[in-house]
Motif scaffolding. Structure first.
Motif, PDB file in Angstrom:
ATOM      1  N   ILE A   1       4.328  12.447  16.092  1.00 21.55           N
ATOM      2  CA  ILE A   1       4.666  11.652  17.318  1.00 21.55           C
ATOM      3  C   ILE A   1       5.802  10.782  17.062  1.00 21.55           C
ATOM      4  CG2 ILE A   1       3.781   9.747  18.933  1.00 21.55           C
ATOM      5  CD1 ILE A   1       1.123  11.115  18.921  1.00 21.55           C
ATOM      6  N   ILE A   2       5.681  10.163  15.963  1.00 22.13           N
ATOM      7  CA  ILE A   2       7.072   9.202  15.645  1.00 22.13           C
ATOM      8  C   ILE A   2       8.253  10.140  15.530  1.00 22.13           C
ATOM      9  CG2 ILE A   2       7.887   7.959  13.687  1.00 22.13           C
ATOM     10  CD1 ILE A   2       5.085   6.969  13.135  1.00 22.13           C
ATOM     11  N   TYR A   3       8.365  11.385  14.938  1.00 22.51           N
ATOM     12  CA  TYR A   3       9.624  12.022  15.030  1.00 22.51           C
ATOM     13  C   TYR A   3       9.941  12.743  16.406  1.00 22.51           C
ATOM     14  CZ  TYR A   3      12.230  16.106  14.333  1.00 22.51           C
ATOM     15  OH  TYR A   3      13.372  17.144  14.267  1.00 22.51           O
ATOM     16  N   ASP A   4       9.058  12.999  17.121  1.00 21.20           N
ATOM     17  CA  ASP A   4       9.285  13.842  18.394  1.00 21.20           C
ATOM     18  C   ASP A   4       9.760  12.548  19.566  1.00 21.20           C
ATOM     19  OD1 ASP A   4       8.890  16.204  17.665  1.00 21.20           O
ATOM     20  OD2 ASP A   4       6.463  16.066  18.458  1.00 21.20           O
ATOM     21  N   LYS A   5       8.925  11.495  19.495  1.00 14.74           N
ATOM     22  CA  LYS A   5       9.240  10.370  20.584  1.00 14.74           C
ATOM     23  C   LYS A   5      10.288   9.255  20.108  1.00 14.74           C
ATOM     24  CE  LYS A   5       6.155  12.172  23.256  1.00 14.74           C
ATOM     25  NZ  LYS A   5       6.507  13.130  24.308  1.00 14.74           N
TER      26      LYS A   5
ATOM     27  N   ALA B   1       0.935  -1.177  -0.087  1.00 18.71           N
ATOM     28  CA  ALA B   1       0.157   0.000  -0.067  1.00 18.71           C
ATOM     29  C   ALA B   1       1.027   1.332   0.014  1.00 18.71           C
ATOM     30  CB  ALA B   1      -0.840   0.197   1.147  1.00 18.71           C
ATOM     31  N   VAL B   2       0.214   2.172  -0.717  1.00 22.93           N
ATOM     32  CA  VAL B   2       1.151   3.662  -0.641  1.00 22.93           C
ATOM     33  C   VAL B   2       1.273   4.042   0.744  1.00 22.93           C
ATOM     34  CG1 VAL B   2       0.348   3.896  -3.001  1.00 22.93           C
ATOM     35  CG2 VAL B   2      -0.913   4.712  -1.041  1.00 22.93           C
ATOM     36  N   ASP B   3       0.391   3.822   1.690  1.00 25.83           N
ATOM     37  CA  ASP B   3       0.514   4.507   3.115  1.00 25.83           C
ATOM     38  C   ASP B   3       1.519   3.553   4.038  1.00 25.83           C
ATOM     39  OD1 ASP B   3      -1.341   2.559   3.000  1.00 25.83           O
ATOM     40  OD2 ASP B   3      -2.506   3.623   4.487  1.00 25.83           O
ATOM     41  N   VAL B   4       1.803   2.319   3.783  1.00 25.64           N
ATOM     42  CA  VAL B   4       2.610   1.681   4.606  1.00 25.64           C
ATOM     43  C   VAL B   4       4.020   2.007   4.238  1.00 25.64           C
ATOM     44  CG1 VAL B   4       3.377  -0.694   4.878  1.00 25.64           C
ATOM     45  CG2 VAL B   4       0.938  -0.361   4.495  1.00 25.64           C
ATOM     46  N   VAL B   5       4.777   2.650   5.446  1.00 23.22           N
ATOM     47  CA  VAL B   5       6.290   3.094   5.326  1.00 23.22           C
ATOM     48  C   VAL B   5       7.111   1.838   6.528  1.00 23.22           C
ATOM     49  CG1 VAL B   5       7.575   5.097   6.089  1.00 23.22           C
ATOM     50  CG2 VAL B   5       5.166   5.392   5.399  1.00 23.22           C
ATOM     51  N   PHE B   6       8.081   1.795   5.586  1.00 23.15           N
ATOM     52  CA  PHE B   6       9.283   0.938   6.245  1.00 23.15           C
ATOM     53  C   PHE B   6      10.570   1.618   5.924  1.00 23.15           C
ATOM     54  CE2 PHE B   6      12.568  -2.132   6.592  1.00 23.15           C
ATOM     55  CZ  PHE B   6      12.223  -2.717   7.660  1.00 23.15           C
ATOM     56  N   LYS B   7      11.021   2.156   7.176  1.00 20.40           N
ATOM     57  CA  LYS B   7      12.722   3.371   7.007  1.00 20.40           C
ATOM     58  C   LYS B   7      13.367   2.484   7.780  1.00 20.40           C
ATOM     59  CE  LYS B   7      10.502   7.478   5.595  1.00 20.40           C
ATOM     60  NZ  LYS B   7      10.433   8.991   5.836  1.00 20.40           N
TER      61      LYS B   7
ATOM     62  N   VAL C   1      -0.316   1.941  15.435  1.00 14.24           N
ATOM     63  CA  VAL C   1       0.968   1.807  15.986  1.00 14.24           C
ATOM     64  C   VAL C   1       2.116   1.461  15.215  1.00 14.24           C
ATOM     65  CG1 VAL C   1       2.111   0.408  17.977  1.00 14.24           C
ATOM     66  CG2 VAL C   1      -0.374   1.051  18.211  1.00 14.24           C
ATOM     67  N   ALA C   2       3.313   2.092  15.580  1.00 17.43           N
ATOM     68  CA  ALA C   2       4.285   2.072  15.081  1.00 17.43           C
ATOM     69  C   ALA C   2       5.401   0.918  15.503  1.00 17.43           C
ATOM     70  CB  ALA C   2       5.424   3.422  14.955  1.00 17.43           C
ATOM     71  N   VAL C   3       5.756   0.253  14.579  1.00 19.25           N
ATOM     72  CA  VAL C   3       6.540  -0.999  15.083  1.00 19.25           C
ATOM     73  C   VAL C   3       8.223  -0.597  15.014  1.00 19.25           C
ATOM     74  CG1 VAL C   3       6.973  -3.616  14.907  1.00 19.25           C
ATOM     75  CG2 VAL C   3       4.861  -2.785  14.249  1.00 19.25           C
ATOM     76  N   ILE C   4       8.824  -0.847  15.890  1.00 15.91           N
ATOM     77  CA  ILE C   4      10.271  -0.484  16.080  1.00 15.91           C
ATOM     78  C   ILE C   4      11.200  -1.877  16.084  1.00 15.91           C
ATOM     79  CG2 ILE C   4      12.001   0.835  17.226  1.00 15.91           C
ATOM     80  CD1 ILE C   4       9.584   2.366  18.542  1.00 15.91           C
ATOM     81  N   PHE C   5      12.164  -1.870  15.175  1.00 19.44           N
ATOM     82  CA  PHE C   5      12.991  -3.104  15.292  1.00 19.44           C
ATOM     83  C   PHE C   5      14.479  -2.346  15.778  1.00 19.44           C
ATOM     84  CE2 PHE C   5       9.961  -3.943  12.013  1.00 19.44           C
ATOM     85  CZ  PHE C   5       9.376  -5.261  12.334  1.00 19.44           C
ATOM     86  N   TYR C   6      14.589  -2.632  17.119  1.00 19.85           N
ATOM     87  CA  TYR C   6      15.947  -2.141  17.196  1.00 19.85           C
ATOM     88  C   TYR C   6      16.595  -3.241  17.853  1.00 19.85           C
ATOM     89  CZ  TYR C   6      19.175   1.000  19.895  1.00 19.85           C
ATOM     90  OH  TYR C   6      20.505   1.734  20.287  1.00 19.85           O
TER      91      TYR C   6
ATOM     92  N   TYR D   1       5.144   1.606   9.894  1.00 23.50           N
ATOM     93  CA  TYR D   1       3.972   2.143  10.441  1.00 23.50           C
ATOM     94  C   TYR D   1       3.218   2.601   8.994  1.00 23.50           C
ATOM     95  CZ  TYR D   1       6.378   6.381   9.226  1.00 23.50           C
ATOM     96  OH  TYR D   1       7.040   7.618   8.549  1.00 23.50           O
ATOM     97  N   ILE D   2       1.962   2.754   9.489  1.00 27.72           N
ATOM     98  CA  ILE D   2       0.861   3.142   8.257  1.00 27.72           C
ATOM     99  C   ILE D   2       0.575   4.824   8.600  1.00 27.72           C
ATOM    100  CG2 ILE D   2      -1.436   2.944   7.428  1.00 27.72           C
ATOM    101  CD1 ILE D   2      -1.173   0.110   8.672  1.00 27.72           C
ATOM    102  N   LYS D   3       1.030   5.418   7.744  1.00 28.26           N
ATOM    103  CA  LYS D   3       0.914   7.123   7.959  1.00 28.26           C
ATOM    104  C   LYS D   3      -0.316   7.719   7.746  1.00 28.26           C
ATOM    105  CE  LYS D   3       1.829   8.080   3.010  1.00 28.26           C
ATOM    106  NZ  LYS D   3       3.090   8.827   1.947  1.00 28.26           N
TER     107      LYS D   3
END
Length: 444
Positions: free
Chosen positions: A48-52, A20-26, A93-98, A39-41
């Motif tokens: 929130i993703i930028y600040d937190k 999908a065009v709104d699914v973002v993986f960075k 919800v944004a999923v974080i792989f760290y 995440y799905i923008k």
């Protein structure tokens, strides 16, 4: 680096999310740290993703310091299971792989404050929010109501000059692939300079097959879109318009309202029957009146026949001219109510209708019974919940009226069945127009 198990989980989550065009993986890098975010923008707040997340990631110097920040952040939750992570992902919800961990950042956005209330398809109960003119907001509203990983979103551009963004939405488990291919081919074949709204698709189809009835449903309600996605329909969203197009569409879709879902069983059935009665009344009543008064007055009881004859005694025209005169006046009043400003539209048309009806009756141009007939037809026409089909019904009744004028009661019956035969012949991207159930179930 991530462990093999975490790597497998990450690949499974990415593979289960439909493209999908709104699914973002960075991916994000510093000298000491490496992180990935999914995440799905349209339903996530990127602020929130930028600040937190991103700002602390680039401002902290060491891995330990950033890990301590993530553990202490109340908006960050640990990974529990793959399915639960997917469920949270499609809710914003944004999923974080760290490193060796998978975390969830609560970045849900509430778009209810940025949308308008429904103005065309109103309901007493149920959601009152409608689409906006923002494509991202509309997609976010649909995702909120349809949180499924199988929701597929494809993007294309229509219009040689306007270059309008168009999105095609479908559930890959429920939508019929053949129907989807037909719709994609139809969109690819569109050759227009300015494409600004989904309603233009109706005009494009009309030019190709001269259809009298609409074969696609235009809606402003996200809840109707969600229900149709679950039924295997394909949705088209157009940038810059607060309406979505539902394909394929059959007659029962035009006769259903979202009110049917929010009411009790027998109330919903009563309202559905009422709509079909209104449809038949608006379609055949003018022709039936002309046929009986001109050809078969013996069908009336004696008292009613004498009453109608006495009412028409001073009318100088045949019954079909009387009916046409009043129907045209009602059509003009309806159009005036649509075009006039909202502040004066209802008042002007109500007063105009009352004055015209009374003046026409007193002048002997029409009979009293004709005022009742026209009012019944107008009210019955407005019972149809979807405007596109209601407008078509306004035209169809003239065909039945013409047949009744020429051939009497037999003409009314023949005209009605000719319209039914015409709708039987129609299809909406392979779906028979008068079908009662989805004839092509989607793949499982």
């Amino acid at each position: 680096m991530q462990s093999n198990n975490d790597q497998i989980i990450k690949e499974n989550i990415r593979n289960k999310m439909q493209p999908a065009v709104d699914v973002v993986f960075k991916e994000f890098h510093t000298e000491e740290k490496y992180m990935e975010a999914l995440y799905i923008k349209t339903i996530s707040d990127e602020t929130i993703i930028y600040d937190k997340l991103l700002k602390p990631f680039f401002e902290t110097n060491s891995h330990e310091e950033f890990s301590a920040y993530l553990r202490s952040n109340p908006q960050v939750k640990p990974f529990e299971s793959e399915q639960k992570t997917l469920d949270e992902l499609i809710k914003g919800v944004a999923v974080i792989f760290y490193k060796n961990s998978i975390l969830l950042l609560d970045s849900k956005v509430d778009r209810n404050n940025s949308v308008l209330a429904t103005t065309v398809e109103t309901t007493i109960q149920g959601p009152q929010s409608g689409f906006s003119e923002s494509l991202g907001t509309n997609l976010g509203l649909i995702r909120k109501r349809y949180p499924e990983t199988t929701l597929n979103v494809e993007s294309t551009i229509v219009g040689t000059i306007s270059k309008t963004d168009v999105m095609i939405l479908h559930d890959s488990k429920r939508a019929d692939p053949d129907t989807l291919n037909r719709i994609k081919q139809f969109l690819a074949s569109i050759d227009v300079h300015m494409f600004q709204t989904g309603e233009q698709l109706l005009d494009i189809i009309k030019k190709s097959n001269r259809a009298l009835v609409p074969v696609m449903l235009v809606t402003e309600r996200p809840d109707r879109v969600a229900v149709n996605l679950a039924a295997g329909k394909i949705i088209i969203l157009v940038s810059g318009t607060p309406f979505a197009v539902v394909l394929p569409t059959v007659m029962k879709d035009f006769m259903s309202s979202m009110e049917d879902i929010y009411q009790t069983y027998w109330v919903a059935k009563f309202l559905q029957i009422l709509r079909y009665i209104g449809f038949l009344t608006s379609l055949v009543l003018p022709g039936l009146y002309v046929a009986i008064t001109s050809y078969n007055p013996e069908l009336f009881r004696v008292q009613l026949a004498l009453s109608i004859a006495g009412s028409r005694a001073g009318v100088p025209y045949p019954s079909f001219i009387e009916v046409l005169l009043m129907l045209f006046m009602m059509e003009m009043l309806t159009e005036a109510s649509i075009r006039l400003p909202k502040a004066i539209g209802p008042t002007a048309t109500t007063v105009g209708g009352l004055i015209l009806g009374q003046a026409a009756t007193e002048a002997g141009l029409v009979s009293n019974i004709m005022i009742i007939i026209v009012s019944s037809v107008a009210i019955s026409n407005f019972v149809v919940p979807i405007n596109a089909f209601s407008f078509t019904l306004r035209i169809m009744k003239y065909f039945v009226l013409a047949m009744g004028t020429i051939f009497g009661l037999v003409g009314v019956v023949i005209g009605f069945f000719m319209l039914v035969a015409y709708m039987v012949k129609l299809d909406s991207f392979g779906e028979p127009y008068l079908t009662l159930v989805q004839s092509k179930p989607g793949k499982e």
